[in-house]
Structures are given as C-alpha cells and as structure tokens.
Design a protein around this motif. Structure first.
Motif, PDB file in Angstrom:
ATOM      1  N   VAL A 284      -4.482   5.773   5.044  1.00 24.52           N
ATOM      2  CA  VAL A 284      -3.744   6.388   4.196  1.00 24.52           C
ATOM      3  C   VAL A 284      -3.922   7.306   3.969  1.00 24.52           C
ATOM      4  O   VAL A 284      -3.625   8.876   3.855  1.00 24.52           O
ATOM      5  N   LEU A 285      -5.115   7.291   2.746  1.00 28.05           N
ATOM      6  CA  LEU A 285      -5.476   8.244   1.662  1.00 28.05           C
ATOM      7  C   LEU A 285      -5.983   9.261   2.896  1.00 28.05           C
ATOM      8  O   LEU A 285      -5.897  10.506   2.205  1.00 28.05           O
TER       9      LEU A 285
ATOM     10  N   THR B  50       2.268   3.184  -7.997  1.00 28.38           N
ATOM     11  CA  THR B  50       0.862   3.901  -8.156  1.00 28.38           C
ATOM     12  C   THR B  50       0.798   4.804  -6.818  1.00 28.38           C
ATOM     13  O   THR B  50       0.350   5.563  -6.930  1.00 28.38           O
ATOM     14  N   LEU B  51       1.008   4.540  -5.198  1.00 24.75           N
ATOM     15  CA  LEU B  51       1.422   5.422  -4.178  1.00 24.75           C
ATOM     16  C   LEU B  51       2.083   6.878  -4.163  1.00 24.75           C
ATOM     17  O   LEU B  51       1.184   7.910  -4.400  1.00 24.75           O
TER      18      LEU B  51
ATOM     19  N   ARG C 221       7.322   8.619  -6.765  1.00 19.03           N
ATOM     20  CA  ARG C 221       7.530   9.589  -6.178  1.00 19.03           C
ATOM     21  C   ARG C 221       9.061  10.163  -6.766  1.00 19.03           C
ATOM     22  O   ARG C 221       9.677   9.324  -7.227  1.00 19.03           O
TER      23      ARG C 221
ATOM     24  N   GLY D  62      -5.301   1.652   2.547  1.00 17.73           N
ATOM     25  CA  GLY D  62      -4.753   2.852   1.818  1.00 17.73           C
ATOM     26  C   GLY D  62      -6.430   3.011   1.809  1.00 17.73           C
ATOM     27  O   GLY D  62      -5.623   4.643   1.770  1.00 17.73           O
TER      28      GLY D  62
ATOM     29  N   VAL E 110       0.625  -1.144   0.124  1.00 24.17           N
ATOM     30  CA  VAL E 110      -0.144  -0.188  -0.357  1.00 24.17           C
ATOM     31  C   VAL E 110       0.748   1.439  -0.067  1.00 24.17           C
ATOM     32  O   VAL E 110       0.367   2.209  -0.702  1.00 24.17           O
TER      33      VAL E 110
ATOM     34  N   ILE F 101       5.148  15.376   3.397  1.00 27.26           N
ATOM     35  CA  ILE F 101       4.603  14.673   4.138  1.00 27.26           C
ATOM     36  C   ILE F 101       5.795  13.788   4.737  1.00 27.26           C
ATOM     37  O   ILE F 101       6.507  12.325   3.394  1.00 27.26           O
TER      38      ILE F 101
ATOM     39  N   MET G  26      -2.743   1.606  -5.489  1.00 19.32           N
ATOM     40  CA  MET G  26      -3.881   1.777  -5.127  1.00 19.32           C
ATOM     41  C   MET G  26      -4.166   3.469  -4.576  1.00 19.32           C
ATOM     42  O   MET G  26      -5.118   3.396  -4.923  1.00 19.32           O
ATOM     43  N   LEU G  27      -3.728   3.549  -4.275  1.00 14.36           N
ATOM     44  CA  LEU G  27      -3.841   4.894  -3.597  1.00 14.36           C
ATOM     45  C   LEU G  27      -4.377   5.936  -5.015  1.00 14.36           C
ATOM     46  O   LEU G  27      -4.229   7.482  -5.118  1.00 14.36           O
ATOM     47  N   SER G  28      -3.009   6.057  -6.262  1.00 15.59           N
ATOM     48  CA  SER G  28      -3.355   6.214  -7.186  1.00 15.59           C
ATOM     49  C   SER G  28      -2.850   8.199  -7.205  1.00 15.59           C
ATOM     50  O   SER G  28      -1.719   8.060  -5.996  1.00 15.59           O
ATOM     51  N   ARG G  29      -3.991   9.327  -7.581  1.00 12.23           N
ATOM     52  CA  ARG G  29      -3.641  10.235  -7.057  1.00 12.23           C
ATOM     53  C   ARG G  29      -2.738  10.638  -6.070  1.00 12.23           C
ATOM     54  O   ARG G  29      -2.066  11.628  -5.480  1.00 12.23           O
ATOM     55  N   ASN G  30      -3.180   9.632  -4.839  1.00 20.21           N
ATOM     56  CA  ASN G  30      -2.429  10.969  -3.405  1.00 20.21           C
ATOM     57  C   ASN G  30      -0.888  10.186  -3.308  1.00 20.21           C
ATOM     58  O   ASN G  30      -0.724   9.386  -2.619  1.00 20.21           O
ATOM     59  N   THR G  31      -0.437  10.598  -4.835  1.00 15.08           N
ATOM     60  CA  THR G  31       0.852  10.096  -4.472  1.00 15.08           C
ATOM     61  C   THR G  31       1.484  11.188  -3.094  1.00 15.08           C
ATOM     62  O   THR G  31       0.807  12.242  -3.562  1.00 15.08           O
ATOM     63  N   ILE G  32       1.483  10.373  -2.446  1.00 14.14           N
ATOM     64  CA  ILE G  32       2.249  10.546  -1.348  1.00 14.14           C
ATOM     65  C   ILE G  32       3.755  11.951  -1.394  1.00 14.14           C
ATOM     66  O   ILE G  32       4.638  11.470  -1.988  1.00 14.14           O
ATOM     67  N   PRO G  33       2.660  13.950  -1.184  1.00 12.80           N
ATOM     68  CA  PRO G  33       3.470  14.553  -1.462  1.00 12.80           C
ATOM     69  C   PRO G  33       4.532  14.788  -0.489  1.00 12.80           C
ATOM     70  O   PRO G  33       4.622  13.888   0.845  1.00 12.80           O
ATOM     71  N   GLU G  34       5.688  15.485  -1.011  1.00 12.04           N
ATOM     72  CA  GLU G  34       6.940  15.416  -0.429  1.00 12.04           C
ATOM     73  C   GLU G  34       7.137  16.112   1.099  1.00 12.04           C
ATOM     74  O   GLU G  34       7.900  15.630   2.146  1.00 12.04           O
TER      75      GLU G  34
END
Lengths: 289, 142
Positions: free
Chosen positions: B39-40, A281-282, A285, B36, A276, B11, B1-9
């Motif tokens: 986390v989102l 896809t997550l 970066r 997921g 996850v 965070i 799974m989370l796609s768009r929620n590319t975790i921003p830098e």
C-alpha cells in the motif's frame, strides 16, 4: 658408417719371383675376421632398429605433447633464451586473440604484458637468461595481461625453466581468471553484506526499546496536553508519524536480518487488510472517504 | 503501520473484500507488514493521485488471493527483475528492504507474490496464501 678392419697379418705375401703364397695362419685369421665383421654388422643392424624405434617413440611423445597442449584449456607458451615465443597453443590463441603466426618469434612480454609490468619483466628475465632462475619461476602468480584488442584481463600464470641445448628456455602455462575474479568479488561483497546485515539487525533490535519509550512519551504528551497550541499539536503529529516510520524501517531490517518463522494464528485476511487500510495510523484523514 | 503515509485525499481507495473468505493460518504482524508495504509503495507511486483498488477473493478452495492495484507510474521491465532484491530502490526515501521483506514473509507462509506492471499505467501486486486443510494445528496463544 665406418667399420674398422683388423689388420690381418700375413694373409699373403709375394715372393721374389712375384708368386703369391698363402701364409700358414691366414685362413684361420680370415675366418675370425669375417666372424667379427658379421657380429659387428648384426649389432649395427640392431642399433639401427633401436634407433628407428626411438624415433617412433619420439614422434609419439611429440604427438602426445601436441594433442595435449592443443586440447588444453590453458594457454601453453614457450619462450627461447631471448624471451621470444617459439610455441603457442590453441588456447593461447583463444585467450589472447593472436594466431600462432602472429605470436611466434615475437618478444613475449611486449606482446602480452601490460606496459606497467615491462620493467619488472625485463629484470626478471635477464636473471632467468643466465641462471634459469627468476622471481616467477616455479611459482603461480596472478598478473594482468593484454589481449590483441588491448583489453586487460587477469591471468594466473605458472612458469617453469627448461634447459635446451645448454640454454634456458621458459614454459608458461596461464589461464584467464576473469570469471574467477568476478566470483571472488561477488563472494566478498556477499560476506560484507552478511556482516552488515548482522550489524543492522543488532542496531535495529537495540533501537526498538528507546523507540518504544519515545512512542509512549508522545502518547503521554498527547494525553497531558488537553488543548495544545496548533504548532505544538503539529509537532506532536510529526513525532508520532516519524516514530511510526522508524518502526517500519526497523521491522523491515529485522525481517531480513533476523527472520523469524511466522507465528501460526487463525486469522482472516480481510481483517488484516481492513486494519492496514483503515487503521487510524494509516488514515488520519480529516474527513471520511 | 503506515503512519506518515496518511493516504492523501487525492488517492481514491476502493476495497472489495470477499465476505466468504475462509480463515487462514498466518502471522498477523507479518501479513500486515506485507500489505502495508505494498500500500505504501502504491501511494508513493501516485504522487498526483489515482486509484488504489484492493480486492480479496477465494482463488481456489485452497488459495486466498489479495490483489492491490494502483494507477501510478508503473515499473519498468528492467526494474521488475530487480524489484525484490535487497537494497534495490527507486525512491528518494527508504532503504530498499520493503518488497524484499514482503516477499520473504509471503514465502514463509507458503504463499506467492506476483507483479504486473506497465509504465505510465500502474502496477498490480497479487498475493496468494494457502488455506490450511482442516486438520492443521494452530497455536492457542493469541
């Protein structure tokens, strides 16, 4: 009390010289008359005790009525031929907020019905006044009533007609159905939601295949374009992420609308967390973290 | 799974996994939706950035626990009560099913989900899943 005496003929008479003489049959007649009077008195005494018994029974039935209406959860209100309240039980006080003293003698509809129903009431009651019939008699209706503090609330009302001393009176039994109405509303909302849930489930399921096709198309384009222009590349990225967002929404909808029992695999939670959080896809970066 | 929620830098993600965690019997797809979704939500609760700490540990011989802690805006008491209700949402985006489905899935696994939160400080979701006894049968299909 009046007991008629049978005329006893020839009981005695006065002769010319003023001497009283007994008639021949008189004694016999007198005994007869006494016997008759005794009988009459006995029957009167009997009816007197009967009368007392009846009074006692009446008192009892009144007591029953009183305790019944007093302990009833429903308001019991009686109206005379003019539409004025002449009986008001405890529940009526509790439901409407008026004490018996405040309510008795008041015109019922002015006190308890919402303004907009006054005309209907007037029409119905004038008919009732004469014939003991009307649009509400013998039926159970849902209406809107007004409390002492002015708040309107839904009631269920049943009215019956009773003739007292030649005039039509009305007995109204009513209850506050605020709770029931709320439950009904809730139930209706739930039914609507259930239908919407089914619909959403169906739509979600049907959208899965075309979405899969779009996903594959994006994948193909990514492969086919070896060195895409920056704006093309960006567009492809948008496509990819939005497809994934759509997939997630559909998964949520299906998870609620068409829940499936979980499959049973031997797995390690650490791996799931890893997938996850670290899945491409997550993260996507540009640099590591 | 989370796609768009590319975790921003902005965070910082800290993952502390208990290497000795035993396997459990579960649906991998459902579990990844569970984590997921949380986390989102955590990411969306920290638009200005913050820490996301994910830990796994063996709570007891029969219970695996995963905690996901963020330093986001937190959840009010009022909202905590409605948190898992369907269609309840405080965000501009989404339809309000994420946590509902999360809870449904956790409970379908015989697990529990708890939330602790303080407005302005952040939220912690704790998911506990049962470790099967030795004789539990497992599907052979992948």
């Amino acid at each position: 009390m009046h007991i008629a005496l049978n005329p006893i003929k020839k009981i005695m008479f006065m002769n010319n010289s003023g001497k009283m003489t007994e008639s021949k049959n008189t004694k016999e007649q007198l005994f007869k008359e006494i016997a008759r009077l005794r009988k009459k008195i006995a029957s009167l005494e009997k009816s007197e005790t009967e009368h007392m018994q009846m009074e006692e029974e009446l008192r009892e039935s009144e007591e029953k009525f009183r305790s019944m209406t007093a302990s009833a959860k429903d308001a019991v209100i009686m109206l005379d031929n003019e539409g004025n309240i002449f009986y008001w039980n405890k529940a009526a006080k509790k439901i409407f907020g008026y004490s018996a003293r405040e309510a008795l003698g008041k015109e019922c509809h002015i006190l308890l019905a919402a303004n907009r129903f006054h005309d209907d009431y007037q029409k119905g009651f004038s008919q009732f006044k004469k014939f003991g019939k009307g649009p509400v008699i013998g039926k159970t209706l849902e209406l809107v009533a007004v409390k002492r503090d002015g708040t309107e609330f839904p009631i269920e009302l049943s009215v019956s007609a009773v003739k007292l001393k030649g005039k039509w009176n009305a007995i109204g039994i009513l209850r506050d159905i605020t709770m029931r109405k709320e439950m009904e509303k809730k139930l209706m909302r739930q039914e609507k939601l259930a239908i919407l849930g089914q619909l959403a489930g169906g739509v979600g399921h049907e959208l899965r295949n075309p979405l899969g096709a779009i996903k594959n198309a994006v994948y193909f384009l990514n492969m086919a374009l070896e060195k895409p222009e920056p704006d093309v590349k960006e567009t492809l990225e948008i496509l990819k992420t939005e497809v994934l967002t759509s997939e997630r929404i559909i998964s949520s909808i299906l998870g609620i609308a068409r829940p499936k029992p979980p499959t049973r695999h031997k797995i390690n939670v650490n791996e799931v967390i890893d997938e996850v959080c670290c899945h491409e896809t997550l993260y996507q970066r540009k640099s590591g973290w | 799974m989370l796609s768009r929620n590319t975790i921003p830098e902005k965070i910082r993600v800290v993952i502390q996994l208990d290497k000795a965690l035993p396997n459990i019997v579960a649906d991998p797809d459902q579990l990844s939706q569970v984590f997921g979704n949380i986390v989102l939500n955590a990411v969306q609760a920290m638009p200005e950035g913050g820490d996301l700490v994910i830990k796994s540990k063996l709570e007891s011989p029969k219970l695996v626990a995963v905690s996901l802690k963020d330093t986001g805006k937190g959840i009010s008491k009022e909202n905590l009560r409605k948190l898992f209700e369907p269609l309840f949402i405080t965000k501009a985006k989404g339809i309000g099913l994420g946590l509902t489905v999360t809870k449904t899935f956790v409970e379908a696994h015989g697990g529990t989900i708890e939330v602790e939160s303080k407005v302005g400080k952040g939220s912690t979701f704790i998911i506990k899943l049962p470790v099967p006894s030795l004789h539990t049968s497992i599907d052979s299909s992948p």
